[in-house]
Design an enzyme around this catalytic site. Sequence first.
Site, PDB file in Angstrom:
ATOM      1  N   ASN A  95      -5.594  -6.690   3.260  1.00 45.73           N
ATOM      2  CA  ASN A  95      -4.430  -6.719   4.145  1.00 45.73           C
ATOM      3  C   ASN A  95      -4.337  -8.134   4.710  1.00 45.73           C
ATOM      4  O   ASN A  95      -5.107  -8.497   5.593  1.00 45.73           O
ATOM      5  CB  ASN A  95      -4.605  -5.693   5.272  1.00 45.73           C
ATOM      6  CG  ASN A  95      -3.512  -5.812   6.320  1.00 45.73           C
ATOM      7  OD1 ASN A  95      -2.470  -6.409   6.076  1.00 45.73           O
ATOM      8  ND2 ASN A  95      -3.748  -5.229   7.490  1.00 45.73           N
ATOM      9  N   LYS A 151      -2.152  -9.371   6.524  1.00 47.45           N
ATOM     10  CA  LYS A 151      -1.451  -9.437   7.820  1.00 47.45           C
ATOM     11  C   LYS A 151      -0.432 -10.579   7.775  1.00 47.45           C
ATOM     12  O   LYS A 151       0.115 -10.859   6.720  1.00 47.45           O
ATOM     13  CB  LYS A 151      -2.448  -9.612   8.971  1.00 47.45           C
ATOM     14  CG  LYS A 151      -3.599  -8.620   8.906  1.00 47.45           C
ATOM     15  CD  LYS A 151      -4.349  -8.553  10.207  1.00 47.45           C
ATOM     16  CE  LYS A 151      -5.635  -7.787  10.008  1.00 47.45           C
ATOM     17  NZ  LYS A 151      -6.170  -7.253  11.233  1.00 47.45           N
ATOM     18  N   HIS A 167      -0.617   1.142  10.330  1.00 48.43           N
ATOM     19  CA  HIS A 167      -1.717   0.252  10.726  1.00 48.43           C
ATOM     20  C   HIS A 167      -1.759   0.200  12.259  1.00 48.43           C
ATOM     21  O   HIS A 167      -0.722   0.224  12.916  1.00 48.43           O
ATOM     22  CB  HIS A 167      -1.508  -1.152  10.145  1.00 48.43           C
ATOM     23  CG  HIS A 167      -2.706  -2.032  10.310  1.00 48.43           C
ATOM     24  ND1 HIS A 167      -2.996  -2.653  11.503  1.00 48.43           N
ATOM     25  CD2 HIS A 167      -3.703  -2.358   9.454  1.00 48.43           C
ATOM     26  CE1 HIS A 167      -4.125  -3.340  11.360  1.00 48.43           C
ATOM     27  NE2 HIS A 167      -4.575  -3.179  10.125  1.00 48.43           N
ATOM     28  N   GLU A 198      -2.107  -2.089  14.266  1.00 47.88           N
ATOM     29  CA  GLU A 198      -1.308  -3.164  14.875  1.00 47.88           C
ATOM     30  C   GLU A 198       0.159  -2.749  14.967  1.00 47.88           C
ATOM     31  O   GLU A 198       0.861  -3.141  15.900  1.00 47.88           O
ATOM     32  CB  GLU A 198      -1.500  -4.472  14.086  1.00 47.88           C
ATOM     33  CG  GLU A 198      -2.890  -5.058  14.336  1.00 47.88           C
ATOM     34  CD  GLU A 198      -3.448  -5.922  13.220  1.00 47.88           C
ATOM     35  OE1 GLU A 198      -2.692  -6.314  12.317  1.00 47.88           O
ATOM     36  OE2 GLU A 198      -4.660  -6.184  13.252  1.00 47.88           O
ATOM     37  N   GLU A 257      -9.663   3.442  10.247  1.00 44.27           N
ATOM     38  CA  GLU A 257      -9.873   2.131  10.845  1.00 44.27           C
ATOM     39  C   GLU A 257     -10.024   2.279  12.365  1.00 44.27           C
ATOM     40  O   GLU A 257      -9.016   2.330  13.089  1.00 44.27           O
ATOM     41  CB  GLU A 257      -8.692   1.212  10.554  1.00 44.27           C
ATOM     42  CG  GLU A 257      -8.468   0.946   9.076  1.00 44.27           C
ATOM     43  CD  GLU A 257      -7.779  -0.396   8.842  1.00 44.27           C
ATOM     44  OE1 GLU A 257      -8.306  -1.182   8.061  1.00 44.27           O
ATOM     45  OE2 GLU A 257      -6.741  -0.651   9.469  1.00 44.27           O
ATOM     46  N   GLY A 274     -10.817  -6.675  13.311  1.00 48.56           N
ATOM     47  CA  GLY A 274     -10.716  -8.078  13.707  1.00 48.56           C
ATOM     48  C   GLY A 274     -11.662  -8.461  14.828  1.00 48.56           C
ATOM     49  O   GLY A 274     -11.541  -9.542  15.409  1.00 48.56           O
ATOM     50  N   SER A 288     -13.608  -4.947  10.139  1.00 54.29           N
ATOM     51  CA  SER A 288     -14.633  -5.995  10.029  1.00 54.29           C
ATOM     52  C   SER A 288     -15.587  -5.782   8.852  1.00 54.29           C
ATOM     53  O   SER A 288     -16.791  -6.032   8.976  1.00 54.29           O
ATOM     54  CB  SER A 288     -15.400  -6.139  11.342  1.00 54.29           C
ATOM     55  OG  SER A 288     -14.516  -6.516  12.387  1.00 54.29           O
TER      56      SER A 288
HETATM   57  C1  PEP Z   1      -7.249  -4.525   8.860  1.00 57.36           C
HETATM   58  O1  PEP Z   1      -6.428  -5.368   9.164  1.00 57.36           O
HETATM   59  O2  PEP Z   1      -6.875  -3.454   8.381  1.00 57.36           O
HETATM   60  C2  PEP Z   1      -8.669  -4.825   9.086  1.00 57.36           C
HETATM   61  C3  PEP Z   1      -9.546  -3.901   8.811  1.00 57.36           C
HETATM   62  O3  PEP Z   1      -8.974  -6.075   9.568  1.00 57.36           O
HETATM   63  P1  PEP Z   1     -10.441  -6.742   9.642  1.00 57.36           P
HETATM   64  O4  PEP Z   1     -11.111  -6.498   8.310  1.00 57.36           O
HETATM   65  O5  PEP Z   1     -10.170  -8.195   9.881  1.00 57.36           O
HETATM   66  O6  PEP Z   1     -11.172  -6.083  10.744  1.00 57.36           O
END
Ligand code: PEP
Length: 251
Positions: free
Chosen positions: A9, A11, A95, A97, A167, A173, A212
């Site tokens: 992803n 982003k 997601h 976000e 998630e 992040g 992460s």
């Molecule tokens: C994501 O954006 O779905 C995500 C898991 O980000 P990160 O791996 O940076 O935590």
Amino acid sequence: MRRKMVAGNWKMHGNLLENKPLLNAIVTNLNGLQEVSFLVCVPYLYLPSVQDTLRNTNIAWGAQNVSQYEKGPYTGEISALMLNDFECGYVIVGHSERRTLFGEDNRTVSEKYQAAQRAGITPILCVGETLEQREAGTTEQVIEEQIASVIKLAGIKSLANAIIAYEPLWAIGTGRTALPEQAQDIHSFIREGLAKQDANIAKDLTILYGGSVKSNNASELFDMPDIDGGLIGGASLIAADFVAICRALHQ
Ligand code: PEP
């Protein structure tokens, strides 16, 4: 059959200059690996060039969001049919976000999920709890509601053409990853819950973990029986890291 997958992803990252070498390195290093599906979900504007670069490779491409509407006066929105023009196989919906920063509730996410499926695009439905919800002991309830909303609108069978990504918000992040056992607990909670409604759907559902995931923790997460791969944010922007995560799953 349950498919293993690593999805990146991006982003709101990338530019025309840097996308190409990133994709070329990924293509070169994952060439020929067939047992796992690899995917990058990129900003809308880059779909045409990503499509050109990835066509005839073993890396699929997708979007990070989609409108719940088919067409009409929705300024600034992108429909699933438009994503079809660029042969997107997948789209991320819900997601965290989008949920937290752009106010998408369970109903909207479910409508987006359904819009994607109507266009033949596989939605990657993100679910997960905040730190407060985890500490309050409501993680399972939150996730159950997020999934139930989709099932209410689209039906349990719709999950035959979908992927779920667990998630936890506190891991996205932040550099703080869920322990493999913590993630496994939620993945098996999701699968067992769905099995009560449809055992075959639950057995064959791909459930990704995201939050992460890095090259140094991917293997231990992917070793868990109900973790079928990862949704990768930050590490998907660095070719060597993304490739290492993909290879960790491929082993
Ligand atoms: C994501 O954006 O779905 C995500 C898991 O980000 P990160 O791996 O940076 O935590």
